[in-house]
Design a protein around this motif. Structure first.
Motif, PDB file in Angstrom:
ATOM      1  N   GLY A 196     -12.519  20.527  14.218  1.00 33.96           N
ATOM      2  CA  GLY A 196     -12.890  20.536  15.633  1.00 33.96           C
ATOM      3  C   GLY A 196     -13.623  21.787  16.057  1.00 33.96           C
ATOM      4  O   GLY A 196     -14.725  21.722  16.621  1.00 33.96           O
ATOM      5  N   TRP A 251     -17.118  22.196  14.324  1.00 34.41           N
ATOM      6  CA  TRP A 251     -18.162  21.313  14.841  1.00 34.41           C
ATOM      7  C   TRP A 251     -18.515  21.650  16.288  1.00 34.41           C
ATOM      8  O   TRP A 251     -19.678  21.594  16.669  1.00 34.41           O
ATOM      9  CB  TRP A 251     -17.765  19.863  14.672  1.00 34.41           C
ATOM     10  CG  TRP A 251     -17.800  19.432  13.224  1.00 34.41           C
ATOM     11  CD1 TRP A 251     -17.884  20.244  12.122  1.00 34.41           C
ATOM     12  CD2 TRP A 251     -17.770  18.114  12.728  1.00 34.41           C
ATOM     13  NE1 TRP A 251     -17.891  19.496  10.980  1.00 34.41           N
ATOM     14  CE2 TRP A 251     -17.827  18.170  11.321  1.00 34.41           C
ATOM     15  CE3 TRP A 251     -17.692  16.869  13.318  1.00 34.41           C
ATOM     16  CZ2 TRP A 251     -17.820  17.058  10.509  1.00 34.41           C
ATOM     17  CZ3 TRP A 251     -17.676  15.750  12.504  1.00 34.41           C
ATOM     18  CH2 TRP A 251     -17.748  15.849  11.112  1.00 34.41           C
ATOM     19  N   VAL A 252     -17.530  22.022  17.097  1.00 34.23           N
ATOM     20  CA  VAL A 252     -17.817  22.413  18.485  1.00 34.23           C
ATOM     21  C   VAL A 252     -18.686  23.667  18.502  1.00 34.23           C
ATOM     22  O   VAL A 252     -19.661  23.751  19.265  1.00 34.23           O
ATOM     23  CB  VAL A 252     -16.503  22.622  19.281  1.00 34.23           C
ATOM     24  CG1 VAL A 252     -16.758  23.355  20.583  1.00 34.23           C
ATOM     25  CG2 VAL A 252     -15.829  21.289  19.552  1.00 34.23           C
ATOM     26  N   THR A 253     -18.371  24.636  17.655  1.00 32.99           N
ATOM     27  CA  THR A 253     -19.174  25.857  17.581  1.00 32.99           C
ATOM     28  C   THR A 253     -20.584  25.543  17.104  1.00 32.99           C
ATOM     29  O   THR A 253     -21.566  26.028  17.675  1.00 32.99           O
ATOM     30  CB  THR A 253     -18.513  26.886  16.633  1.00 32.99           C
ATOM     31  OG1 THR A 253     -17.192  27.160  17.093  1.00 32.99           O
ATOM     32  CG2 THR A 253     -19.317  28.167  16.576  1.00 32.99           C
ATOM     33  N   SER A 282     -22.463  23.772  19.858  1.00 30.98           N
ATOM     34  CA  SER A 282     -22.746  24.697  20.961  1.00 30.98           C
ATOM     35  C   SER A 282     -23.917  25.618  20.629  1.00 30.98           C
ATOM     36  O   SER A 282     -24.796  25.849  21.467  1.00 30.98           O
ATOM     37  CB  SER A 282     -21.510  25.544  21.282  1.00 30.98           C
ATOM     38  OG  SER A 282     -20.451  24.736  21.689  1.00 30.98           O
TER      39      SER A 282
END
Length: 169
Positions: free
Chosen positions: A57, A60-62, A65
């Motif tokens: 999580g 992938w979010v980083t 972003s």
């Protein structure tokens, strides 16, 4: 001086080019095996939620972003190139260093276990994501095929992990 830095001081060495297959197939597996061998399977299983949330999580979010920020800041930059850079930023230190420092300073065992598991799983999540992004940037596959390929790799990786772990549980 670390062994890896020694070639940079050799006067006859201008540039060393290693294919990514050599790095991923020769140098990375022994490091990951060493870290995995020292990990605690029972504790890792108990902390699977935080490990997966951080490793997959947060990675992938980083990456997404950074991709979004770069896409806004650099007009015309292909999203897949921005994603590849985002994955490079999102991928933290290797599993060996992520666990050796907390063990030396006496951090709680649960924190060390979560860091071990996160760093091991993160490598797979980040390397898979960057491989697909680079293939899309290089024009080797369309975006839709990249997404399908990414989902296939992730599902097969999970299945492989379950099959390998089954006899040990």
């Amino acid at each position: 001086m670390p062994f890896g830095a020694a070639p940079s001081f050799m006067p006859t060495t201008d540039q060393i080019n290693l294919p990514s297959d050599v790095v991923l197939g020769v140098f990375l597996p022994p490091l990951l095996r060493h870290a995995a061998f020292l990990s605690a399977p029972r504790e890792s299983r108990q902390d699977a939620g935080p490990i997966l949330a951080l490793a997959v999580g947060l990675t992938w979010v980083t990456a997404v972003s950074v991709m979004a920020t770069l896409s806004l800041a650099v007009p015309g930059l292909p999203w897949a190139a921005a994603l590849a850079l985002g994955v490079a930023v999102a991928r933290p230190t290797d599993a060996v260093s992520a666990t050796s420092v907390p063990q030396r300073v006496g951090d709680p065992r649960r924190l060390v276990t979560i860091l071990e598991g996160e760093s091991l799983v993160n490598d797979g999540a980040a390397l898979t994501l960057v491989a697909v992004a680079v293939a899309v940037v290089a024009g080797e596959m369309p975006v839709a095929d990249g997404v399908v390929d990414l989902l296939r790799i992730v599902c097969c990786g999970i299945l492989h992990g379950l099959v390998v772990a089954w006899p040990r549980s």
